[in-house]
Every structure is written in structure tokens, then in C-alpha cells.
Design an enzyme around this catalytic site. Sequence first.
Site, PDB file in Angstrom:
ATOM      1  N   HIS A 125       5.721   6.204  -0.805  1.00  0.00           N
ATOM      2  CA  HIS A 125       6.361   5.080  -1.140  1.00  0.00           C
ATOM      3  C   HIS A 125       5.806   3.903  -0.801  1.00  0.00           C
ATOM      4  O   HIS A 125       4.605   3.757  -0.183  1.00  0.00           O
ATOM      5  CB  HIS A 125       7.762   5.044  -0.516  1.00  0.00           C
ATOM      6  CG  HIS A 125       7.522   4.796   1.152  1.00  0.00           C
ATOM      7  ND1 HIS A 125       7.250   6.019   1.832  1.00  0.00           N
ATOM      8  CD2 HIS A 125       7.469   3.635   1.731  1.00  0.00           C
ATOM      9  CE1 HIS A 125       7.011   5.426   3.305  1.00  0.00           C
ATOM     10  NE2 HIS A 125       7.220   4.285   3.123  1.00  0.00           N
TER      11      HIS A 125
ATOM     12  N   HIS B 284       0.890  -1.243  -0.127  1.00  0.00           N
ATOM     13  CA  HIS B 284       0.018   0.021  -0.060  1.00  0.00           C
ATOM     14  C   HIS B 284       0.938   1.281   0.063  1.00  0.00           C
ATOM     15  O   HIS B 284       2.168   1.127   0.189  1.00  0.00           O
ATOM     16  CB  HIS B 284      -0.885   0.160   1.230  1.00  0.00           C
ATOM     17  CG  HIS B 284      -0.082   0.209   2.505  1.00  0.00           C
ATOM     18  ND1 HIS B 284       0.404  -1.007   3.191  1.00  0.00           N
ATOM     19  CD2 HIS B 284       0.231   1.324   3.190  1.00  0.00           C
ATOM     20  CE1 HIS B 284       1.044  -0.562   4.387  1.00  0.00           C
ATOM     21  NE2 HIS B 284       1.106   0.758   4.348  1.00  0.00           N
TER      22      HIS B 284
END
Length: 176
Positions: free
Chosen positions: A119, A37
Site C-alpha cells: 500500500h 512510497h
Amino acid sequence: MPRLFTAIEIPAQVGTTLSMLRGGLTGARWIDPENYHLTLRFVGDVDDVLAREVMYMLGQVRRRAFDLALDGLDQFGGHKPRSVFAAVKSSPALMELRAEQERIMQRLGLSPDRTYKPHVTLARLRDASSRQVADYLATRGYYRSPAFHVPRFVLFSSRDSVGGGPYLVEAAYPLS
């Protein structure tokens, strides 16, 4: 209520390509592909009252859907690497969504979040030398994902563990 955070889910096809980057790094604890995620805002451990307020306020967010792409691999921790991640290609829509969530959380009384670098964590590291990580990044750092559509963001909960999941979607918020 468990620990909460908002995030963008990574589509299965992108997750599959990321999972092919696993291996070749001693001391790495690889994240399972179903737990990939992109965190937007960490909320933390909150009581049920604040959790309901967070859920309600996130439901007021009105943003357009957008596209994202992952662009290269990197690490956090410098000389003492802590994690390896896929970087996110610059996206004004992503940063606006994240900024709106930051404002909401601060209005609800939560402390400002730390510096944000979008990220997708691939591995958490224990006892990996900076040389090993540099070698890993030299051979795999070229990674680029195809663009993928972001039709929603979610409020995830995580159980107290060593990180990396499992994560549970508590609420989903569509982007128009």
C-alpha cells in the site's frame, strides 16, 4: 544509522494524482507527495555494521523490472481508523521481490516482518471517526492509477519523527 526500510518510489505523475485525494477528512495528517512510497520491508533501527550488511545483501538481488498500478483506497484500523492508503493491484513480481528481501533480512538475524499488505499511505489519522473515514472512502475509493514502471527499489532512512518523512535514499538497487 537511522531507521531503515526498503521501498518502491512512486513516480511524480502518480504522486500528483494521489495528492488530489487530500482533504475532506478531519484529523488527517496528509503525507507530502514527495514522500509517497510503497514499503517492501521494514528493517528498523540498526547499527552501522548491520546497515552495511543489509546494503551489501540487497545489492545481490537480481530481479526484473516490472509494472505496478494502484487500485482503490482503504484504511487500516477498523473501527478506530489509523491511516488511509492506496491499495496496490495484485502483482506476482512485487510479491517475489518482497519475499526475497524478507529471506535476506531473516538470514541477517532480523525478526520476521508482520503480515504484508502492499500500500501507499496517504494520511495518518488522529481522532477520525470510522463514519468520517467511510464517507471519505465512499467518495474517493474509486481511485485507480495508470500502470507505472518499477525500474529499481531503494533503501530509505527516516529520522525519528511522527512518521511521514522526510525520507532519504541511502542506496538504490536497479532491477534488470
